[in-house]
Design a protein around this motif. Structure first.
Motif, PDB file in Angstrom:
ATOM      1  N   ARG A 141       1.052  -1.166   0.128  1.00 18.21           N
ATOM      2  CA  ARG A 141      -0.016  -0.131   0.008  1.00 18.21           C
ATOM      3  C   ARG A 141       0.799   1.119  -0.040  1.00 18.21           C
ATOM      4  O   ARG A 141       1.762   1.452   0.852  1.00 18.21           O
ATOM      5  CB  ARG A 141      -1.042  -0.143   1.207  1.00 18.21           C
ATOM      6  CG  ARG A 141      -1.990  -1.109   1.083  1.00 18.21           C
ATOM      7  CD  ARG A 141      -2.937  -0.871   2.223  1.00 18.21           C
ATOM      8  NE  ARG A 141      -3.926  -1.980   2.273  1.00 18.21           N
ATOM      9  CZ  ARG A 141      -5.144  -1.923   1.618  1.00 18.21           C
ATOM     10  NH1 ARG A 141      -5.383  -0.755   0.958  1.00 18.21           N
ATOM     11  NH2 ARG A 141      -6.113  -2.598   1.384  1.00 18.21           N
ATOM     12  N   ALA A 142       0.457   2.289  -0.726  1.00 13.14           N
ATOM     13  CA  ALA A 142       1.329   3.485  -0.840  1.00 13.14           C
ATOM     14  C   ALA A 142       1.247   4.192   0.426  1.00 13.14           C
ATOM     15  O   ALA A 142       0.322   4.374   1.145  1.00 13.14           O
ATOM     16  CB  ALA A 142       0.653   4.408  -1.915  1.00 13.14           C
ATOM     17  N   LYS A 143       2.204   4.748   0.744  1.00  8.27           N
ATOM     18  CA  LYS A 143       2.573   5.286   2.131  1.00  8.27           C
ATOM     19  C   LYS A 143       3.770   6.350   1.974  1.00  8.27           C
ATOM     20  O   LYS A 143       4.373   6.364   1.305  1.00  8.27           O
ATOM     21  CB  LYS A 143       2.631   4.210   3.377  1.00  8.27           C
ATOM     22  CG  LYS A 143       3.755   3.416   3.041  1.00  8.27           C
ATOM     23  CD  LYS A 143       3.903   2.227   4.172  1.00  8.27           C
ATOM     24  CE  LYS A 143       2.859   1.524   4.113  1.00  8.27           C
ATOM     25  NZ  LYS A 143       2.619   0.673   2.836  1.00  8.27           N
ATOM     26  N   HIS A 144       3.805   7.160   3.164  1.00  4.01           N
ATOM     27  CA  HIS A 144       5.034   8.038   2.808  1.00  4.01           C
ATOM     28  C   HIS A 144       6.402   7.261   3.091  1.00  4.01           C
ATOM     29  O   HIS A 144       6.348   6.109   3.921  1.00  4.01           O
ATOM     30  CB  HIS A 144       4.795   9.019   4.136  1.00  4.01           C
ATOM     31  CG  HIS A 144       5.705  10.179   4.204  1.00  4.01           C
ATOM     32  ND1 HIS A 144       7.154  10.251   4.744  1.00  4.01           N
ATOM     33  CD2 HIS A 144       5.672  11.386   3.635  1.00  4.01           C
ATOM     34  CE1 HIS A 144       7.799  11.361   4.455  1.00  4.01           C
ATOM     35  NE2 HIS A 144       6.759  12.058   3.881  1.00  4.01           N
ATOM     36  N   TRP A 145       7.370   7.859   2.865  1.00  4.38           N
ATOM     37  CA  TRP A 145       8.639   7.118   2.810  1.00  4.38           C
ATOM     38  C   TRP A 145       9.067   6.869   4.268  1.00  4.38           C
ATOM     39  O   TRP A 145       9.595   5.765   4.669  1.00  4.38           O
ATOM     40  CB  TRP A 145       9.850   7.768   2.427  1.00  4.38           C
ATOM     41  CG  TRP A 145      11.039   7.378   2.360  1.00  4.38           C
ATOM     42  CD1 TRP A 145      12.372   7.790   3.049  1.00  4.38           C
ATOM     43  CD2 TRP A 145      11.685   6.124   1.533  1.00  4.38           C
ATOM     44  NE1 TRP A 145      13.384   6.799   2.597  1.00  4.38           N
ATOM     45  CE2 TRP A 145      12.839   5.868   1.711  1.00  4.38           C
ATOM     46  CE3 TRP A 145      10.936   5.353   0.421  1.00  4.38           C
ATOM     47  CZ2 TRP A 145      13.441   4.920   1.304  1.00  4.38           C
ATOM     48  CZ3 TRP A 145      11.320   4.353   0.201  1.00  4.38           C
ATOM     49  CH2 TRP A 145      12.741   4.279   0.328  1.00  4.38           C
ATOM     50  N   SER A 146       8.573   7.696   5.260  1.00  6.36           N
ATOM     51  CA  SER A 146       9.092   7.387   6.506  1.00  6.36           C
ATOM     52  C   SER A 146       8.347   6.263   7.285  1.00  6.36           C
ATOM     53  O   SER A 146       8.897   5.648   7.843  1.00  6.36           O
ATOM     54  CB  SER A 146       8.923   8.691   7.433  1.00  6.36           C
ATOM     55  OG  SER A 146       7.431   9.059   7.373  1.00  6.36           O
ATOM     56  N   ASP A 147       7.149   6.085   6.839  1.00  5.47           N
ATOM     57  CA  ASP A 147       6.283   4.784   7.104  1.00  5.47           C
ATOM     58  C   ASP A 147       6.920   3.542   6.830  1.00  5.47           C
ATOM     59  O   ASP A 147       6.997   2.360   7.324  1.00  5.47           O
ATOM     60  CB  ASP A 147       4.953   5.067   6.618  1.00  5.47           C
ATOM     61  CG  ASP A 147       4.065   6.042   7.256  1.00  5.47           C
ATOM     62  OD1 ASP A 147       4.316   6.372   8.341  1.00  5.47           O
ATOM     63  OD2 ASP A 147       3.345   6.665   6.557  1.00  5.47           O
ATOM     64  N   TRP A 148       7.480   3.682   5.442  1.00  5.34           N
ATOM     65  CA  TRP A 148       8.154   2.454   4.992  1.00  5.34           C
ATOM     66  C   TRP A 148       9.540   2.043   5.904  1.00  5.34           C
ATOM     67  O   TRP A 148       9.703   0.950   6.188  1.00  5.34           O
ATOM     68  CB  TRP A 148       8.784   2.731   3.579  1.00  5.34           C
ATOM     69  CG  TRP A 148       7.957   2.149   2.442  1.00  5.34           C
ATOM     70  CD1 TRP A 148       6.661   2.445   1.908  1.00  5.34           C
ATOM     71  CD2 TRP A 148       7.820   0.701   2.036  1.00  5.34           C
ATOM     72  NE1 TRP A 148       6.040   1.359   0.960  1.00  5.34           N
ATOM     73  CE2 TRP A 148       6.942   0.616   1.006  1.00  5.34           C
ATOM     74  CE3 TRP A 148       8.934  -0.151   2.390  1.00  5.34           C
ATOM     75  CZ2 TRP A 148       6.952  -0.626   0.387  1.00  5.34           C
ATOM     76  CZ3 TRP A 148       8.885  -1.338   1.482  1.00  5.34           C
ATOM     77  CH2 TRP A 148       7.907  -1.474   0.533  1.00  5.34           C
ATOM     78  N   MET A 149      10.202   3.254   6.186  1.00  2.00           N
ATOM     79  CA  MET A 149      11.389   2.763   7.045  1.00  2.00           C
ATOM     80  C   MET A 149      11.089   2.374   8.342  1.00  2.00           C
ATOM     81  O   MET A 149      11.767   1.565   8.868  1.00  2.00           O
ATOM     82  CB  MET A 149      12.170   4.254   7.168  1.00  2.00           C
ATOM     83  CG  MET A 149      12.872   4.481   5.667  1.00  2.00           C
ATOM     84  SD  MET A 149      13.888   3.564   5.199  1.00  2.00           S
ATOM     85  CE  MET A 149      13.040   2.707   3.874  1.00  2.00           C
ATOM     86  N   ARG A 150      10.041   2.807   8.868  1.00  2.00           N
ATOM     87  CA  ARG A 150       9.447   2.294  10.365  1.00  2.00           C
ATOM     88  C   ARG A 150       9.171   0.887  10.035  1.00  2.00           C
ATOM     89  O   ARG A 150       9.547  -0.139  10.956  1.00  2.00           O
ATOM     90  CB  ARG A 150       8.419   3.107  10.802  1.00  2.00           C
ATOM     91  CG  ARG A 150       8.777   4.335  11.613  1.00  2.00           C
ATOM     92  CD  ARG A 150       7.697   4.932  12.202  1.00  2.00           C
ATOM     93  NE  ARG A 150       6.574   5.585  11.531  1.00  2.00           N
ATOM     94  CZ  ARG A 150       6.481   6.620  10.989  1.00  2.00           C
ATOM     95  NH1 ARG A 150       7.409   7.794  11.091  1.00  2.00           N
ATOM     96  NH2 ARG A 150       5.574   7.169  10.413  1.00  2.00           N
ATOM     97  N   ARG A 151       8.534   0.433   9.076  1.00  2.00           N
ATOM     98  CA  ARG A 151       8.238  -0.861   8.881  1.00  2.00           C
ATOM     99  C   ARG A 151       9.402  -1.713   8.680  1.00  2.00           C
ATOM    100  O   ARG A 151       9.590  -2.786   8.837  1.00  2.00           O
ATOM    101  CB  ARG A 151       7.107  -1.102   7.919  1.00  2.00           C
ATOM    102  CG  ARG A 151       5.866  -0.358   8.243  1.00  2.00           C
ATOM    103  CD  ARG A 151       5.031  -1.259   9.238  1.00  2.00           C
ATOM    104  NE  ARG A 151       4.786  -2.291   9.004  1.00  2.00           N
ATOM    105  CZ  ARG A 151       3.453  -2.779   8.591  1.00  2.00           C
ATOM    106  NH1 ARG A 151       2.585  -1.976   8.243  1.00  2.00           N
ATOM    107  NH2 ARG A 151       3.218  -4.166   8.098  1.00  2.00           N
ATOM    108  N   CYS A 152      10.295  -1.140   7.782  1.00  2.00           N
ATOM    109  CA  CYS A 152      11.489  -1.902   7.445  1.00  2.00           C
ATOM    110  C   CYS A 152      12.251  -2.237   8.845  1.00  2.00           C
ATOM    111  O   CYS A 152      13.047  -3.189   8.842  1.00  2.00           O
ATOM    112  CB  CYS A 152      12.553  -1.307   6.334  1.00  2.00           C
ATOM    113  SG  CYS A 152      11.946  -1.432   4.675  1.00  2.00           S
ATOM    114  N   ASP A 153      12.375  -1.450   9.660  1.00  2.00           N
ATOM    115  CA  ASP A 153      12.727  -1.466  11.030  1.00  2.00           C
ATOM    116  C   ASP A 153      12.435  -2.799  11.804  1.00  2.00           C
ATOM    117  O   ASP A 153      12.768  -3.717  12.242  1.00  2.00           O
ATOM    118  CB  ASP A 153      12.704  -0.273  12.021  1.00  2.00           C
ATOM    119  CG  ASP A 153      13.612   0.744  11.487  1.00  2.00           C
ATOM    120  OD1 ASP A 153      14.532   0.605  10.708  1.00  2.00           O
ATOM    121  OD2 ASP A 153      13.198   2.020  12.103  1.00  2.00           O
ATOM    122  N   LYS A 154      11.010  -3.015  11.517  1.00  2.00           N
ATOM    123  CA  LYS A 154      10.233  -4.066  12.285  1.00  2.00           C
ATOM    124  C   LYS A 154      10.612  -5.369  11.358  1.00  2.00           C
ATOM    125  O   LYS A 154      10.780  -6.632  11.815  1.00  2.00           O
ATOM    126  CB  LYS A 154       8.755  -3.945  11.949  1.00  2.00           C
ATOM    127  CG  LYS A 154       8.103  -2.769  13.035  1.00  2.00           C
ATOM    128  CD  LYS A 154       8.479  -3.131  14.492  1.00  2.00           C
ATOM    129  CE  LYS A 154       7.767  -2.203  15.423  1.00  2.00           C
ATOM    130  NZ  LYS A 154       8.080  -2.648  17.009  1.00  2.00           N
TER     131      LYS A 154
END
Length: 227
Positions: free
Chosen positions: A70-83
Motif C-alpha cells: 500500500r502506498a505510504k510516506h517514505w518514513s512509514d516504509w522505513m519504520r516498517r523496515c525496522d520491524k
C-alpha cells in the motif's frame, strides 16, 4: 506493458502475514489519492491479481512477494523496515513455503523508490537472512545507476570501499523501473485531454530543484497543462 493473456505470466501472489504486509490477495486497491504517483508494487499487485494470478504454485511462472504494497510516506516504509529487520530466517521461510534454490530466480521483491535502504536489510539489502534471497529479483524505481548519485553515496559512505564499488553485492539482481501511475479509464474510453501527470514541489538536489521548478513554470504558462 502488454497485459494480454499471452504476455501475462502466471503469477502466484503470496498471502503474507501482517508482520510483512498491509494487504491480502483479493483486497481492492486502496483509494488513497495516489493515482498520479502510485506505489509501483501497489499497481503491480492490482494488475497481476486481476489478470495473471494463479492459485497453484506448481503452475506459477512468477512468484510475487508483496512486502508492504500500500502506498505510504517514505518514513512509514522505513519504520516498517525496522520491524522487518527483526524477523529471522524461520519467519521468512514460514511465509514463503515455495521459495527454494530451484524457484528463487522466479521470485520478485518490489520496492517503492530507492535502490538501497540499509534499514531494509535482511530481505531487500545485504546482509540477507535467507541465502535464496540472493537470487530473488528486485524491482525498484531507480536501479544501480542510483549508486552514482549523492543520495546513495550518503548511505554507503560508511561501507568498505569494495562494497561501495559493487552495488550488486548490496542489492542483488536489481532492475530499474519507471515511476508508476495507475491507469484510470475515461468514461466510454473517450480520448484523454492530458496524457501524463506531474506531482511534486521543487525539492532534492540543486539540479532536481531547477528541473522541477522549470516544469512547474512551463506548465503554468501552457494552455495544454492543467492543475
Amino acid at each position: 506493458v502488454d497485459w494480454s493473456a499471452d504476455a501475462c505470466p502466471r503469477t502466484y501472489v503470496y498471502a503474507l502475514p501482517s508482520t510483512m504486509s498491509d494487504w491480502a490477495p483479493g483486497d481492492a486497491a486502496p483509494d488513497d489519492g495516489v493515482d498520479a504517483n502510485a506505489n509501483l508494487l501497489e499497481v503491480l499487485v492490482d494488475v497481476l491479481q486481476k489478470r495473471c494470478s494463479t492459485k497453484s504454485p506448481a503452475d506459477a511462472e512468477l512468484f510475487l512477494i508483496p512486502v508492504l504494497p500500500r502506498a505510504k510516506h517514505w518514513s512509514d516504509w522505513m519504520r516498517r523496515c525496522d520491524k522487518l529487520a527483526e524477523l529471522g530466517a524461520r519467519d521468512w521461510r514460514r511465509a514463503l513455503p515455495h521459495l527454494n534454490m530451484e524457484t528463487a530466480r522466479r521470485h520478485v521483491f518490489v520496492f517503492p523508490r530507492v535502490a538501497y535502504a540499509p534499514r531494509c536489510a535482511g530481505w531487500w539489502a545485504a546482509p540477507l537472512v535467507v541465502p535464496e534471497f540472493a537470487d530473488v529479483a528486485r524491482v525498484s524505481v531507480g536501479g544501480y545507476e542510483e549508486f552514482a548519485g549523492a543520495f546513495q553515496r550518503a548511505k554507503t559512505k560508511r561501507l568498505p570501499a569494495r562494497q561501495r564499488a559493487h552495488p550488486e553485492a548490496l542489492v542483488p539482481r536489481l532492475v530499474s523501473a519507471p515511476y508508476a501511475a495507475r491507469h484510470v479509464p475515461t468514461p466510454g474510453n473517450t480520448p484523454r485531454s492530458y496524457l501524463w501527470a506531474y506531482a511534486a514541489t521543487p525539492h532534492g538536489s540543486p539540479t532536481a530543484k531547477n528541473l522541477r521548478l522549470a516544469l512547474q513554470r512551463a506548465c503554468a504558462a501552457s494552455n495544454a497543462c492543467a492543475d
